[in-house]
Design a protein around this motif. Structure first.
Motif, PDB file in Angstrom:
ATOM      1  N   PRO A  48    -112.453  28.289  17.219  1.00  0.00           N
ATOM      2  CA  PRO A  48    -113.562  28.774  16.214  1.00  0.00           C
ATOM      3  C   PRO A  48    -114.653  27.545  16.125  1.00  0.00           C
ATOM      4  O   PRO A  48    -114.239  26.427  16.112  1.00  0.00           O
ATOM      5  CB  PRO A  48    -113.123  28.921  14.867  1.00  0.00           C
ATOM      6  N   ILE A  49    -115.830  27.975  15.817  1.00  0.00           N
ATOM      7  CA  ILE A  49    -116.996  27.177  15.781  1.00  0.00           C
ATOM      8  C   ILE A  49    -117.386  26.803  14.188  1.00  0.00           C
ATOM      9  O   ILE A  49    -118.293  26.009  14.071  1.00  0.00           O
ATOM     10  CB  ILE A  49    -118.252  27.749  16.336  1.00  0.00           C
ATOM     11  N   ALA A  50    -116.697  27.096  13.395  1.00  0.00           N
ATOM     12  CA  ALA A  50    -116.516  26.780  12.133  1.00  0.00           C
ATOM     13  C   ALA A  50    -115.327  26.806  11.616  1.00  0.00           C
ATOM     14  O   ALA A  50    -114.388  27.459  12.218  1.00  0.00           O
ATOM     15  CB  ALA A  50    -117.518  27.557  11.278  1.00  0.00           C
ATOM     16  N   PRO A  51    -114.936  26.075  10.499  1.00  0.00           N
ATOM     17  CA  PRO A  51    -113.473  26.280   9.888  1.00  0.00           C
ATOM     18  C   PRO A  51    -113.230  27.847   9.554  1.00  0.00           C
ATOM     19  O   PRO A  51    -113.977  28.613   8.860  1.00  0.00           O
ATOM     20  CB  PRO A  51    -113.642  25.297   8.600  1.00  0.00           C
ATOM     21  N   ALA A  52    -111.959  28.119   9.872  1.00  0.00           N
ATOM     22  CA  ALA A  52    -111.646  29.671   9.805  1.00  0.00           C
ATOM     23  C   ALA A  52    -110.846  30.036   9.029  1.00  0.00           C
ATOM     24  O   ALA A  52    -110.734  31.212   8.444  1.00  0.00           O
ATOM     25  CB  ALA A  52    -111.045  30.025  11.123  1.00  0.00           C
ATOM     26  N   LEU A  53    -109.812  29.122   8.302  1.00  0.00           N
ATOM     27  CA  LEU A  53    -109.021  29.586   7.235  1.00  0.00           C
ATOM     28  C   LEU A  53    -109.539  30.178   6.076  1.00  0.00           C
ATOM     29  O   LEU A  53    -110.564  29.963   5.265  1.00  0.00           O
ATOM     30  CB  LEU A  53    -108.319  28.157   6.872  1.00  0.00           C
ATOM     31  N   GLY A  54    -109.252  31.364   5.934  1.00  0.00           N
ATOM     32  CA  GLY A  54    -109.592  32.403   4.771  1.00  0.00           C
ATOM     33  C   GLY A  54    -110.730  32.862   5.076  1.00  0.00           C
ATOM     34  O   GLY A  54    -111.253  33.979   4.220  1.00  0.00           O
ATOM     35  N   LYS A  55    -111.376  32.944   6.183  1.00  0.00           N
ATOM     36  CA  LYS A  55    -112.568  33.906   6.413  1.00  0.00           C
ATOM     37  C   LYS A  55    -112.031  35.120   7.407  1.00  0.00           C
ATOM     38  O   LYS A  55    -110.788  35.280   7.325  1.00  0.00           O
ATOM     39  CB  LYS A  55    -113.272  33.012   7.969  1.00  0.00           C
ATOM     40  N   LEU A  56    -113.235  35.864   7.598  1.00  0.00           N
ATOM     41  CA  LEU A  56    -112.698  37.317   8.161  1.00  0.00           C
ATOM     42  C   LEU A  56    -112.409  37.231   9.548  1.00  0.00           C
ATOM     43  O   LEU A  56    -112.907  36.412  10.208  1.00  0.00           O
ATOM     44  CB  LEU A  56    -113.888  38.065   7.862  1.00  0.00           C
ATOM     45  N   ASP A 273    -121.650  34.523   6.933  1.00  0.00           N
ATOM     46  CA  ASP A 273    -120.969  33.121   6.445  1.00  0.00           C
ATOM     47  C   ASP A 273    -119.438  33.414   6.982  1.00  0.00           C
ATOM     48  O   ASP A 273    -118.650  32.774   7.301  1.00  0.00           O
ATOM     49  CB  ASP A 273    -121.147  32.733   4.980  1.00  0.00           C
ATOM     50  N   ALA A 274    -118.836  34.848   6.540  1.00  0.00           N
ATOM     51  CA  ALA A 274    -117.396  34.855   6.335  1.00  0.00           C
ATOM     52  C   ALA A 274    -117.081  35.328   7.856  1.00  0.00           C
ATOM     53  O   ALA A 274    -115.803  35.237   8.305  1.00  0.00           O
ATOM     54  CB  ALA A 274    -117.216  36.241   5.420  1.00  0.00           C
ATOM     55  N   LEU A 275    -118.013  35.706   8.922  1.00  0.00           N
ATOM     56  CA  LEU A 275    -117.729  35.757  10.203  1.00  0.00           C
ATOM     57  C   LEU A 275    -118.415  34.794  11.124  1.00  0.00           C
ATOM     58  O   LEU A 275    -118.220  34.687  12.283  1.00  0.00           O
ATOM     59  CB  LEU A 275    -118.334  37.275  10.511  1.00  0.00           C
ATOM     60  N   GLY A 276    -118.909  33.725  10.510  1.00  0.00           N
ATOM     61  CA  GLY A 276    -119.682  32.411  11.397  1.00  0.00           C
ATOM     62  C   GLY A 276    -118.835  31.728  12.035  1.00  0.00           C
ATOM     63  O   GLY A 276    -119.268  30.880  12.995  1.00  0.00           O
ATOM     64  N   HIS A 277    -117.323  31.928  12.005  1.00  0.00           N
ATOM     65  CA  HIS A 277    -116.677  30.872  12.735  1.00  0.00           C
ATOM     66  C   HIS A 277    -116.375  31.518  14.224  1.00  0.00           C
ATOM     67  O   HIS A 277    -115.775  31.260  14.999  1.00  0.00           O
ATOM     68  CB  HIS A 277    -115.209  30.876  11.968  1.00  0.00           C
ATOM     69  N   LEU A 278    -116.610  32.857  14.214  1.00  0.00           N
ATOM     70  CA  LEU A 278    -116.084  33.919  15.416  1.00  0.00           C
ATOM     71  C   LEU A 278    -117.244  33.612  16.620  1.00  0.00           C
ATOM     72  O   LEU A 278    -118.493  33.374  16.236  1.00  0.00           O
ATOM     73  CB  LEU A 278    -115.929  35.126  15.006  1.00  0.00           C
ATOM     74  N   LEU A 279    -116.743  33.982  17.826  1.00  0.00           N
ATOM     75  CA  LEU A 279    -117.712  34.239  18.787  1.00  0.00           C
ATOM     76  C   LEU A 279    -117.373  35.679  19.246  1.00  0.00           C
ATOM     77  O   LEU A 279    -116.239  36.118  19.071  1.00  0.00           O
ATOM     78  CB  LEU A 279    -117.480  33.155  19.932  1.00  0.00           C
ATOM     79  N   TRP A 280    -118.237  36.398  19.825  1.00  0.00           N
ATOM     80  CA  TRP A 280    -118.144  37.718  20.110  1.00  0.00           C
ATOM     81  C   TRP A 280    -118.698  37.894  21.568  1.00  0.00           C
ATOM     82  O   TRP A 280    -119.456  37.222  21.911  1.00  0.00           O
ATOM     83  CB  TRP A 280    -119.282  38.754  19.101  1.00  0.00           C
ATOM     84  N   ASP A 281    -118.531  39.135  22.042  1.00  0.00           N
ATOM     85  CA  ASP A 281    -119.000  39.544  23.299  1.00  0.00           C
ATOM     86  C   ASP A 281    -119.579  40.947  23.159  1.00  0.00           C
ATOM     87  O   ASP A 281    -118.956  41.774  22.395  1.00  0.00           O
ATOM     88  CB  ASP A 281    -117.723  39.731  24.162  1.00  0.00           C
ATOM     89  N   VAL A 282    -120.842  40.982  24.060  1.00  0.00           N
ATOM     90  CA  VAL A 282    -121.554  42.311  23.871  1.00  0.00           C
ATOM     91  C   VAL A 282    -121.727  42.737  25.248  1.00  0.00           C
ATOM     92  O   VAL A 282    -121.644  42.217  26.383  1.00  0.00           O
ATOM     93  CB  VAL A 282    -122.660  42.093  23.136  1.00  0.00           C
ATOM     94  N   GLY A 283    -122.021  44.043  25.700  1.00  0.00           N
ATOM     95  CA  GLY A 283    -122.369  44.659  26.841  1.00  0.00           C
ATOM     96  C   GLY A 283    -123.399  45.807  26.771  1.00  0.00           C
ATOM     97  O   GLY A 283    -123.280  46.660  25.828  1.00  0.00           O
ATOM     98  N   ILE A 284    -123.917  46.191  27.857  1.00  0.00           N
ATOM     99  CA  ILE A 284    -124.920  47.380  27.772  1.00  0.00           C
ATOM    100  C   ILE A 284    -124.645  48.022  29.457  1.00  0.00           C
ATOM    101  O   ILE A 284    -124.533  47.408  30.379  1.00  0.00           O
ATOM    102  CB  ILE A 284    -126.416  47.098  27.571  1.00  0.00           C
TER     103      ILE A 284
END
Length: 304
Positions: A48-56, A273-284
């Motif tokens: 994760p790109i930021a501390p994740a504990l307790g985040k969504l 902020d609560a989702l800021g530790h995550l990385l996502w994938d998207v497509g079209i």
């Protein structure tokens, strides 16, 4: 003039300062524990790109989409069956928006690149899902797949409409309904920075993209180009592009650009902020309509 990175950041939605938007889902939000694992859409693990504990967890976005589509109870039952049968952090989810009519759909992806997990098979997953989804595809014989997926829609969750299986073998996929396999797509992955020439070559070879008429930045906007990998796919009825490991502000921009339901946009935008530790994938998925590359479907991906 500001550096390129600063210009890109300026194009993303402003952070929320008014508190999180109201939720549609009734289920409690799930938060990250000390043993959580994080995966992109090919189930490759990342830090994760930021501390994740307790985040969504990313799963909360999936549950919110179920609630927006009116199938929260059915969707939660399905997720519970998968986690009970396979355990946590082994499944990739996708939410799809079909642009012609705005309906949401979903897909669950099951990976085993080394075929090392005896508990993961097409037949077993179909059995796990059977109380909730009518899976019609069957493996006609043992196939050297590295992944398969199950498509879902509101009608499948509410009324038992059949759900197909897509089977992925050696960078291509086949749709499986009954014992019949129909070629679906072929795809390639490229590093977004060191292999951009290969990406452009693949894109120029797509029959639904015309370099003389279609604006490249509409398919590859800067806030998506700053990702880890780009996948180009050629499907039976469309071409497609996927961007892996983008941050939450870029996801919020993607949802806005592709006119996803405002409730889901607000859920993500007001919880950056609560989702800021995550990385996502998207497509079209896009197709040439009246001579222009037109988006037919967009998708976002996470894992649970």
């Amino acid at each position: 003039m500001p550096p390129e990175r600063s210009r890109r950041r300026a194009q993303l939605p402003l952070a929320n300062t008014a508190g999180p938007a109201p939720r549609r889902a009734l289920a409690p939000l799930e938060t990250c524990g000390p043993d959580d694992r994080f995966h992109d859409y090919i189930l490759a693990e990342y830090e994760p790109i930021a501390p994740a504990l307790g985040k969504l967890r990313s799963l909360n976005v999936l549950v919110e989409s179920f609630a927006i589509a009116g199938v929260e109870r059915e969707g939660l039952a399905l997720l519970s069956a998968v986690r009970a049968g396979l355990g946590p952090f082994r499944t990739v989810w996708g939410i799809k928006r079909h642009h012609a009519h705005g309906e949401l759909g979903w897909e669950l992806y099951f990976y085993d690149f080394q075929r090392a997990h005896a508990d993961l098979s097409i037949a077993r997953v179909a059995s796990l899902l059977a109380p909730h989804v009518r899976v019609t595809g069957r493996e006609p014989r043992p196939l050297p797949w590295h992944m398969f997926s199950v498509e879902l829609g509101p009608a499948g969750l509410l009324q038992g409409a059949p759900s197909a299986i897509d089977i992925y073998i050696d960078m291509r996929s086949y749709k499986c309904e009954g014992d019949e396999l129909v070629f679906e797509n072929v795809y390639t992955f490229h590093d977004a920075h060191t292999e951009i020439e290969e990406v452009l070559h693949r894109l120029r070879s797509c029959i639904h993209f015309d370099p003389s008429r279609d604006a490249l930045h509409r398919l590859m906007p800067p806030h998506l180009f700053n990702c880890r990998k780009i996948c180009v796919a050629n499907k039976r009825h469309a071409d497609a592009m996927y961007f892996s490991r983008i941050p939450t502000p870029a996801l919020a921009r993607f949802l806005r650009d592709h006119q996803w339901p405002e409730a889901l946009q607000d859920f993500v935008r007001t919880r950056e902020d609560a989702l800021g530790h995550l990385l996502w994938d998207v497509g079209i998925d896009f197709r040439a309509i009246d001579g222009r590359a037109t988006t037919l479907k967009s998708g976002i991906y996470g894992s649970f």
